[in-house]
Design an enzyme around this catalytic site. Sequence first.
Site, PDB file in Angstrom:
ATOM      1  N   HIS A  34       0.815  -1.216   0.000  1.00 32.02           N
ATOM      2  CA  HIS A  34       0.000   0.000   0.000  1.00 32.02           C
ATOM      3  C   HIS A  34       0.851   1.270   0.000  1.00 32.02           C
ATOM      4  O   HIS A  34       0.326   2.368  -0.192  1.00 32.02           O
ATOM      5  CB  HIS A  34      -0.984  -0.005   1.182  1.00 32.02           C
ATOM      6  CG  HIS A  34      -0.397   0.362   2.500  1.00 32.02           C
ATOM      7  ND1 HIS A  34       0.007  -0.570   3.429  1.00 32.02           N
ATOM      8  CD2 HIS A  34      -0.157   1.562   3.063  1.00 32.02           C
ATOM      9  CE1 HIS A  34       0.467   0.036   4.507  1.00 32.02           C
ATOM     10  NE2 HIS A  34       0.383   1.343   4.310  1.00 32.02           N
TER      11      HIS A  34
ATOM     12  N   ASP B  29     -12.073  -9.025   0.079  1.00 35.77           N
ATOM     13  CA  ASP B  29     -11.755  -9.668   1.357  1.00 35.77           C
ATOM     14  C   ASP B  29     -11.243  -8.637   2.355  1.00 35.77           C
ATOM     15  O   ASP B  29     -11.725  -8.538   3.476  1.00 35.77           O
ATOM     16  CB  ASP B  29     -10.716 -10.769   1.155  1.00 35.77           C
ATOM     17  CG  ASP B  29     -11.275 -11.926   0.348  1.00 35.77           C
ATOM     18  OD1 ASP B  29     -12.479 -12.207   0.472  1.00 35.77           O
ATOM     19  OD2 ASP B  29     -10.501 -12.539  -0.411  1.00 35.77           O
TER      20      ASP B  29
ATOM     21  N   GLN C 144       1.270   6.664  11.745  1.00 34.81           N
ATOM     22  CA  GLN C 144       1.489   7.118  10.384  1.00 34.81           C
ATOM     23  C   GLN C 144       2.990   7.240  10.100  1.00 34.81           C
ATOM     24  O   GLN C 144       3.747   7.723  10.924  1.00 34.81           O
ATOM     25  CB  GLN C 144       0.834   8.489  10.178  1.00 34.81           C
ATOM     26  CG  GLN C 144      -0.666   8.508  10.325  1.00 34.81           C
ATOM     27  CD  GLN C 144      -1.135   9.911  10.655  1.00 34.81           C
ATOM     28  OE1 GLN C 144      -0.891  10.427  11.734  1.00 34.81           O
ATOM     29  NE2 GLN C 144      -1.811  10.529   9.705  1.00 34.81           N
ATOM     30  N   GLY C 145       3.405   6.831   8.916  1.00 34.48           N
ATOM     31  CA  GLY C 145       4.816   6.902   8.554  1.00 34.48           C
ATOM     32  C   GLY C 145       5.591   5.656   8.918  1.00 34.48           C
ATOM     33  O   GLY C 145       6.739   5.494   8.501  1.00 34.48           O
ATOM     34  N   ASP C 146       4.988   4.762   9.721  1.00 32.84           N
ATOM     35  CA  ASP C 146       5.636   3.500  10.066  1.00 32.84           C
ATOM     36  C   ASP C 146       5.242   2.394   9.099  1.00 32.84           C
ATOM     37  O   ASP C 146       5.800   1.287   9.148  1.00 32.84           O
ATOM     38  CB  ASP C 146       5.262   3.071  11.491  1.00 32.84           C
ATOM     39  CG  ASP C 146       5.869   3.979  12.551  1.00 32.84           C
ATOM     40  OD1 ASP C 146       7.008   4.432  12.353  1.00 32.84           O
ATOM     41  OD2 ASP C 146       5.200   4.227  13.566  1.00 32.84           O
ATOM     42  N   SER C 147       4.267   2.650   8.214  1.00 32.41           N
ATOM     43  CA  SER C 147       3.786   1.633   7.270  1.00 32.41           C
ATOM     44  C   SER C 147       4.938   0.964   6.534  1.00 32.41           C
ATOM     45  O   SER C 147       5.873   1.635   6.079  1.00 32.41           O
ATOM     46  CB  SER C 147       2.846   2.266   6.243  1.00 32.41           C
ATOM     47  OG  SER C 147       1.611   2.586   6.808  1.00 32.41           O
TER      48      SER C 147
END
Length: 301
Positions: free
Chosen positions: A113, A151, A251-254
Amino acid sequence: MWWLGFVLVVGVFCENNETIFHGVLNPDCVASYFRMFVTRRVPPRNYLYFHETQVDEPVVDEAALGLLRQVQIGWRIVGGKTIDIQEAPYQVLYGEYCGGSLIAPEWVITAAHCKEKETFILAGSTYRSKATRYHICAHFTHPLWSSESKDHPHDFDYQLVLLEVPVPISAMARPIAIGTLEDIVPGHMVSISGWGHVAYKKSRMQDILRRVSVPVVPDAICKHLPNENYRRITPRMFCAGYINGTKDSCQGDSGGPVVVNGKLVGLVSFGVGCAMAEQPGVYTKIPYVRDWIRAITALPL
C-alpha cells in the site's frame, strides 16, 4: 520479459497462465536482475544476519495474555523509545514516508500500500535526515494485493524493491532473516520500529529512530473488536498492541519491520488511529509469503 517504454516489465506465469508475480525494472538493473532471476546465481552470503549478532531470548508479557487488563505505562509511547540504528540496522525508509526492512544487501521488503512510486530508500543512520540514499531500480508488488479487494484492502500487503547498488554491510546497516509463522505467538512481544508520527494526525515524521514493543493479540480477541476492519482480518494478518491503547505504530511507520528474537515476522500494514483503546495495529505476516520472496529474489531464505 518485454520492453515497455523506458522500463522492463517482468512477468512469470504458471501452467494455467496465472501470474505468479510481476514487476518493473529500470534499465540500470536489468543485468543484475537477469543474473539473479534467469541464472538463479546469488553470491554466497558473506555477512551475518542481524539475529546472528545478537543473543536474545523470547519475551512473554504475562499481563498481556489477559489483554483486556489495563497496563500502567509511565511514558508516552506511540512512537516508542528512541534507539540507535545499531539496535535495528535492518531498518530503512522507503522514500520519505514509509518504512522497510533490509533482507539482503540489495533487497528491501515494504508494504504494497506504500505503492511503487518511490525511487530511493534511506539507510544506515539513526537520524532520518542523515541516512544515505540508495536508488531503487525495481518494484515487485504481490499480485494478490489490491486496494479494492473484497476480502480486505490490506490483504497480501507485500512489496519487494531491488536496489541499483547493494547497501554496504556494517553495524549500522545489516540484513535481517525472516522468521517463521510459529514465531508469532499470542502474548509474546514483538518490536516495531520507524521514524513515523508519535500522535495520530497531530505530529510529523520523526528524525530519530524509535522502537516500541507490544504483545501479539490472539485472533479470537482481535476479530471481535468493535471496528469492522478487525472482523475482516485474513490469515496473512495479525494484531498486536495493548487493548487499552497505550502503545502502537503510527502514520509513517507503514511497511516497517515487526521483529521477534531478531528475526522479521511482519510489517506494519494498517491501524485505526494510533494507540487508541480497542484498536491495536494490524501487521502483515512475512513468513506466509516466503516462497514468493524466494521466487523473486532467488535468495536462500
